[in-house]
Design a protein around this motif. Structure first.
Motif, PDB file in Angstrom:
ATOM      1  N   GLU A  66      49.622  29.339  27.058  1.00  0.00           N
ATOM      2  CA  GLU A  66      49.796  29.207  28.354  1.00  0.00           C
ATOM      3  C   GLU A  66      50.490  29.986  29.060  1.00  0.00           C
ATOM      4  O   GLU A  66      51.321  30.931  28.459  1.00  0.00           O
ATOM      5  CB  GLU A  66      50.978  27.898  28.188  1.00  0.00           C
ATOM      6  CG  GLU A  66      51.330  27.280  29.337  1.00  0.00           C
ATOM      7  CD  GLU A  66      52.191  26.079  29.130  1.00  0.00           C
ATOM      8  OE1 GLU A  66      53.376  25.877  29.861  1.00  0.00           O
ATOM      9  OE2 GLU A  66      51.847  25.137  28.311  1.00  0.00           O
ATOM     10  N   MET A  67      50.185  30.389  30.334  1.00  0.00           N
ATOM     11  CA  MET A  67      50.515  31.304  31.024  1.00  0.00           C
ATOM     12  C   MET A  67      51.951  30.767  31.473  1.00  0.00           C
ATOM     13  O   MET A  67      52.228  29.715  31.550  1.00  0.00           O
ATOM     14  CB  MET A  67      49.882  31.391  32.438  1.00  0.00           C
ATOM     15  CG  MET A  67      48.558  32.071  31.947  1.00  0.00           C
ATOM     16  SD  MET A  67      48.458  33.717  31.325  1.00  0.00           S
ATOM     17  CE  MET A  67      49.262  34.514  32.832  1.00  0.00           C
ATOM     18  N   PRO A  68      52.752  31.695  31.492  1.00  0.00           N
ATOM     19  CA  PRO A  68      54.312  31.496  32.104  1.00  0.00           C
ATOM     20  C   PRO A  68      54.400  30.801  33.498  1.00  0.00           C
ATOM     21  O   PRO A  68      53.805  31.146  34.231  1.00  0.00           O
ATOM     22  CB  PRO A  68      55.135  32.614  31.836  1.00  0.00           C
ATOM     23  CG  PRO A  68      54.186  33.762  31.813  1.00  0.00           C
ATOM     24  CD  PRO A  68      52.818  33.245  31.306  1.00  0.00           C
ATOM     25  N   SER A  69      55.273  29.944  33.737  1.00  0.00           N
ATOM     26  CA  SER A  69      55.536  29.490  35.049  1.00  0.00           C
ATOM     27  C   SER A  69      56.724  30.317  35.586  1.00  0.00           C
ATOM     28  O   SER A  69      57.548  30.297  35.041  1.00  0.00           O
ATOM     29  CB  SER A  69      55.835  27.914  35.091  1.00  0.00           C
ATOM     30  OG  SER A  69      56.906  27.732  34.321  1.00  0.00           O
ATOM     31  N   GLY A 110      56.396  30.889  28.462  1.00  0.00           N
ATOM     32  CA  GLY A 110      54.968  30.764  28.440  1.00  0.00           C
ATOM     33  C   GLY A 110      55.009  30.601  26.888  1.00  0.00           C
ATOM     34  O   GLY A 110      55.770  30.543  25.990  1.00  0.00           O
TER      35      GLY A 110
END
Length: 75
Positions: free
Chosen positions: A28-31, A41
């Motif tokens: 998952e890409m970091p928010s 992430g």
């Protein structure tokens, strides 16, 4: 040059088929929030199955021809 190209393609094909990788978790890409620190992430999880390679040594006797060298006599 043609033999070199064929050898390069063969080595590339062998290296691509030497192991199998399965992605078990996409990651998952970091928010990111500009004003506040974001979520770190998550890296993807990958299971890799490599080829089994057995390496060993073996003693071998090689027959070597007897070579006599006669130098020309100095005159």
């Amino acid at each position: 040059m043609n033999k070199l190209s064929i050898a390069a393609v063969a080595v590339a094909a062998l290296s691509l088929t030497a192991c199998e990788a399965k992605v078990t978790d996409e990651g998952e890409m970091p928010s990111v929030d500009v004003d506040v620190a974001g979520d770190a992430g998550e890296l993807p999880e990958i299971d890799i199955e490599t080829a089994d390679v057995e390496v060993g040594t073996e003693e071998v006797t090689v027959d070597v021809p007897d070579v006599d060298v006669k130098m020309p006599s100095e005159q």
